[in-house]
Design a protein around this motif. Sequence first.
Motif, mmCIF file in Angstrom:
data_model
loop_
_atom_site.group_PDB
_atom_site.id
_atom_site.type_symbol
_atom_site.label_atom_id
_atom_site.label_comp_id
_atom_site.label_asym_id
_atom_site.label_seq_id
_atom_site.Cartn_x
_atom_site.Cartn_y
_atom_site.Cartn_z
ATOM 1 N N GLY B 83 -15.738 11.572 16.753
ATOM 2 C CA GLY B 83 -14.644 11.609 17.723
ATOM 3 C C GLY B 83 -14.255 10.172 18.001
ATOM 4 O O GLY B 83 -15.052 9.388 18.509
ATOM 5 N N PHE B 84 -13.020 9.798 17.622
ATOM 6 C CA PHE B 84 -12.631 8.393 17.665
ATOM 7 C C PHE B 84 -12.365 7.910 19.085
ATOM 8 O O PHE B 84 -11.851 8.653 19.928
ATOM 9 C CB PHE B 84 -11.368 8.173 16.837
ATOM 10 N N PRO B 87 -7.914 7.503 18.715
ATOM 11 C CA PRO B 87 -7.405 8.351 17.623
ATOM 12 C C PRO B 87 -6.010 7.883 17.194
ATOM 13 O O PRO B 87 -5.157 7.604 18.033
ATOM 14 C CB PRO B 87 -7.339 9.744 18.258
ATOM 15 N N VAL B 88 -5.800 7.787 15.893
ATOM 16 C CA VAL B 88 -4.565 7.205 15.362
ATOM 17 C C VAL B 88 -3.443 8.249 15.371
ATOM 18 O O VAL B 88 -3.691 9.448 15.268
ATOM 19 C CB VAL B 88 -4.835 6.668 13.938
ATOM 20 N N GLU B 89 -2.217 7.774 15.504
ATOM 21 C CA GLU B 89 -1.064 8.684 15.425
ATOM 22 C C GLU B 89 -0.625 8.820 13.966
ATOM 23 O O GLU B 89 -0.574 7.847 13.235
ATOM 24 C CB GLU B 89 0.111 8.124 16.239
ATOM 25 N N ILE B 90 -0.338 10.052 13.560
ATOM 26 C CA ILE B 90 0.178 10.267 12.205
ATOM 27 C C ILE B 90 1.509 11.006 12.327
ATOM 28 O O ILE B 90 1.550 12.232 12.369
ATOM 29 C CB ILE B 90 -0.814 11.044 11.331
ATOM 30 N N VAL B 142 0.257 14.831 14.771
ATOM 31 C CA VAL B 142 -1.115 14.445 15.100
ATOM 32 C C VAL B 142 -1.113 13.227 16.034
ATOM 33 O O VAL B 142 -0.685 12.141 15.648
ATOM 34 C CB VAL B 142 -1.919 14.116 13.824
ATOM 35 N N ASN B 143 -1.540 13.458 17.254
ATOM 36 C CA ASN B 143 -1.642 12.421 18.287
ATOM 37 C C ASN B 143 -0.329 11.722 18.605
ATOM 38 O O ASN B 143 -0.309 10.750 19.355
ATOM 39 C CB ASN B 143 -2.690 11.355 17.895
ATOM 40 N N ASN B 154 -7.796 16.522 22.031
ATOM 41 C CA ASN B 154 -7.511 16.878 20.643
ATOM 42 C C ASN B 154 -8.716 16.606 19.746
ATOM 43 O O ASN B 154 -9.012 17.380 18.833
ATOM 44 C CB ASN B 154 -6.287 16.090 20.162
ATOM 45 N N GLU B 155 -9.424 15.520 20.023
ATOM 46 C CA GLU B 155 -10.639 15.212 19.263
ATOM 47 C C GLU B 155 -11.665 16.326 19.452
ATOM 48 O O GLU B 155 -12.315 16.776 18.507
ATOM 49 C CB GLU B 155 -11.238 13.870 19.702
#
Lengths: 426, 250, 482
Positions: B83-84, B87-90, B142-143, B154-155
Amino acid sequence: MSRRSLPIDALDRTVAALSDDALAEARHAALAQFKKRGFPTTRNENWKYTDLSKVIELSRRSLQTSTDAERPDIDRIRELQASIDAGWLVIANGKLNRDLSTTLDEDGIEVSPLRLDSKDLRLEDPLADLNLALLKQGLSLRIAANRSTDRPIALLIVDSAGTAPVLSQVRIDIELQANAEIRFIEYHVSAGDDEHYSNAHINVIARPNARADYLRFQDRALHHSQTARLNVQLETDSEISYCGIDLGGRLTRNDLKIDILGQGASAIFDGLYIAAEGQHVDNHTRVDHRVGPAVSAQEYRGILNGHCRAIWNGKAIVHAGADGTDAQQANHNLLLSEHAEIDAKPELEIYADEVKCAHGTTVGQLDEQALFYLRSRGLDRDRAKRVLTRAFATSIVNKSPIPELHDLIGNAVEQRLRELATGVPQ
Amino acid sequence: MLEIKNLKARIGDADILNGVSLSVNAGEVHAIMGPNGSGKSTLAQVIAGHADYEVTEGTVSYNGHDLLALEPEERAREGIFLGFQYPVEIPGVNNAYLLKAAVNAKREHQGLEEIDAFEFLKLAREKMAVLGMDPKFLNRGVNEGFSGGEKKRNEILQMAMLEPSLAILDETDSGLDIDALKAVAGGVNALRDPERAIVLVTHYQRLLDYVEPDFVHVLSEGRIARSGDKSLALELEEKGYEWVREAANA
Amino acid sequence: MSTDPENIEDLVNRRYEHGFVTDIDTESLPPGLDEDVIRAISMRKNEPEFMLEWRLQAYRQWLEMIEPEWAHVHYPPIDYNAISYFSAPKSDKDRPKSLDEVDPKLLETYDKLGIPLHERARLAGVAVDAVFDSVSVATTFKEKLSEAGVIFCSFSEAVNKHPELVKKYLGSVVPRRDNYFASLNSAVFSDGSFVYVPKGVRCPMELSTYFRINAANTGQFERTLIVADEGSYVSYLEGCTAPMRDENQLHAAVVELVAMKDAEIKYSTVQNWYPGDENGVGGIYNFVTKRGDCRGANSKISWTQVETGSAITWKYPSCILRGDNSTGEFYSVAVVNNYQQADTGTKMIHIGRNTSSTIVSKGISAGNAQNAYRGLVRVMPQANGARNHTQCDSLLIGKSCGAHTFPYMEIKNPSAKVEHEATTSKISADQLFYCRQRGISEEDAVNMIVNGFCKEVFNELPMEFAVEAQALLNVSLEGAVG
């Protein structure tokens, strides 16, 4: 004779009449090149929207009459000099005016006649050929390593022609040695309502860790036209913060070219152009990111009213290997008249992948929501428009690099906007 | 399950881990605490296989296999979940799509059939309900444009769907308000299982009020300076990290 | 660990899957171009006199023009006399009336290309006008269309059966001497599609044409004309795949669209001509002129294109927004790899009042390829209330490729609102690691991210085309769930 060249005999005669100094050889070489190429035409992509034929016509008449220009209006210049605390270099009709210039004998500033090395003679711009061929006098400024000063150096370019049209050339080379800092003002005025075409060419080289604050302010008369080129080379960790403001002139064309040669360099350059009836203002900027990491950011804003045209062409080239480049461009335009035209072209050419590049361009009107907000606070619509138009312009003025001139320029901008709103000519 | 021995790792020229040894068994919940820069996140990233970190010494074995020899996606398919912290956006890739691709990648690895689309949706909605998430979430990128709390939830949703054997949660509690913290803690507790190990990487004791750890380790200057039970976390809260550092250097 | 750029590049280095040559004898004219060749083309197609005259005038104008050099592309000079300007399958004389009559070898070709013609036609309800080389060989669903009054036929057929429509509209959007390649096309065009949708008719199905090039040294000069009369609607799909070849082949098509009052035309393209090999040898030169005229008030023309193929793409599908309240749209994905070059974009010419245009361009560059967006937004003085929004994004994969934007904005009306935004980025290592930590392979992760980048454009494609487009990018389907 082609429409885009000048009469050869008059050119030869004019060049021959210039003093036989160290520049003589360079002048003849440049003249030969200019004869071959002539002025650029609208068929050249870089000149697509700017037609120089009136400038060419004026140059032709100037060469054929070739009267020596009158002395500029000294009182007005003294008044200006009194209002800005700076060391002054005054170039009147293409020649250094020693009476009006102040001695820049501070330590570490060296002013000398233009020195050219051989690479200066390979010019890619025909207007640079013309500049060198007809150059009466050029200057070199060298700012010694580690030198910095709060007091700006002001270059006043003043042109006055008397009765006949005049064509004048300005050429200044500035070298900032390592760690040097300079605050520089390039100030253009006209001393008279006569016809004039000024062609200026300034080169800046910033050696490692040098820094230049550079403000260009142009408030010429409506009968004056000018083409101006500023080339900037930035070496490692050097910086330039530039702002160019154009309020006057019939035809104005600015070419700003920045070469990023060293890592860690930074180029911030902004511009404001305000054009009304009969004016044509063209800003071409180009930044070459040859190495990275390095930063460039530009924001140009324009306000147009009446029969006038503005061009903004911003180009960022990120060369192969220039990883870590961050290049940002923005251009915003307010179009206030059905007779005004804006041609905008934000270009990116990118050959590296570790880059952050973006541009944004808008053409439009004042924000209706902001207008409504001000009206809801009791301002009438015209007043609200004026407030927002001024705010649109002053956001550039306020980030220009010589803060002590903000008031002076802000007032000039406001004055120009009032004229623009009421349609009263300058 | 996870056996780390004398692990040393660096990023660029900076040595971050200077000999970490840690043993995690199925059914256990471990908390790794420590001041900023002590190497907590690095440890999590190294276990997940981030390319920026170079392992210079030591071993990590996971279920008896050399973990360091595996690609990041192989580790994930073997049941390791990270679990980051950020968390990066895609952009443009929707949540449901990523989630389904991840679930199927694991199922394929296990020799199972792809999950039925209907079943997938049903399962995702169930898990989201538990976490208090709006089902519309599934259709968002995603994010993309998520708030800090939404990213962390979300993680947890991804963790719940992937049912890892070893879950490492890197600062999953940071930046959460109390409601979000409770929701996240609820998601973690729901996953507590005799077959599963959970490693919580955290700066504060706060999360541990809701997810009770079996073991607490304090990381300092790239080493485990102290280990203990949950009372260590409370002691730390009271005495501060300086205390551990002094004790370690003494 | 393999998140380094070389590996990412490997992922996009996929071999062209549609590379094979079908062995069918073709009846071609010898290479070369003069007035006699044009007469021969016209004669073989049994064209009326007006058509021949039109071609000849175009040819004479072409002779006086020079090839444009302004695009950001480079290629050796084209020898226009080394090109054969006409080729047709041998079965030309007795055209098949149904699929059963079509040369089985040809059908096999379609199968290999992944286009099961009859199956696709039946299942998807799509009428297919398949152009093999230059002549139409199969047309289906004609009856259903003619019931609705829609004319959908090969251009050659239209010239003979509907000369009044052809005469009225041909060259009315792209004039004969519009540009070098359009002039050449006007002189020698072989065949193409013709669509006329009468007043008030909503075309009952998507219209589709598959083009391919299959004869060595054969230039392709397609001509498409679509007219949507008042209040009508039509969606037209065009897709291309081409067999692998070493010689460069020139493709200079012209597409003209006319939308009358209240009419709408949606034109979608998936272009996958042979791009050349890994070393930049071979591949198609795709020099296309596409333009739509929103002639009537409230009309709308929407271009969507997914450009993955061709060695060189030179293409600017444009809209002339003549009618008041008319709308123009341009959605584009352009992918270049290896030594491909693309210079593509659009022109939006605002003439009528309250016209609006939207431009979304997504460029992806990999390998040693160069990708340029070139666009023009022009607002004429009378175009009160014009609106434009342009979004132009580039994605770079690898160190040796280029991504360029050359947007022109020429605004002559003070009520215009024009906005242009552009960004350039690469696939971030963080995004890749995140996906891989979730168990997704690097290859799938790249596909997923690229697909996400293009999503706004794929959303504009008709469903079955969106599938094909994503397959072309080798990306798994997104959005099927949820």
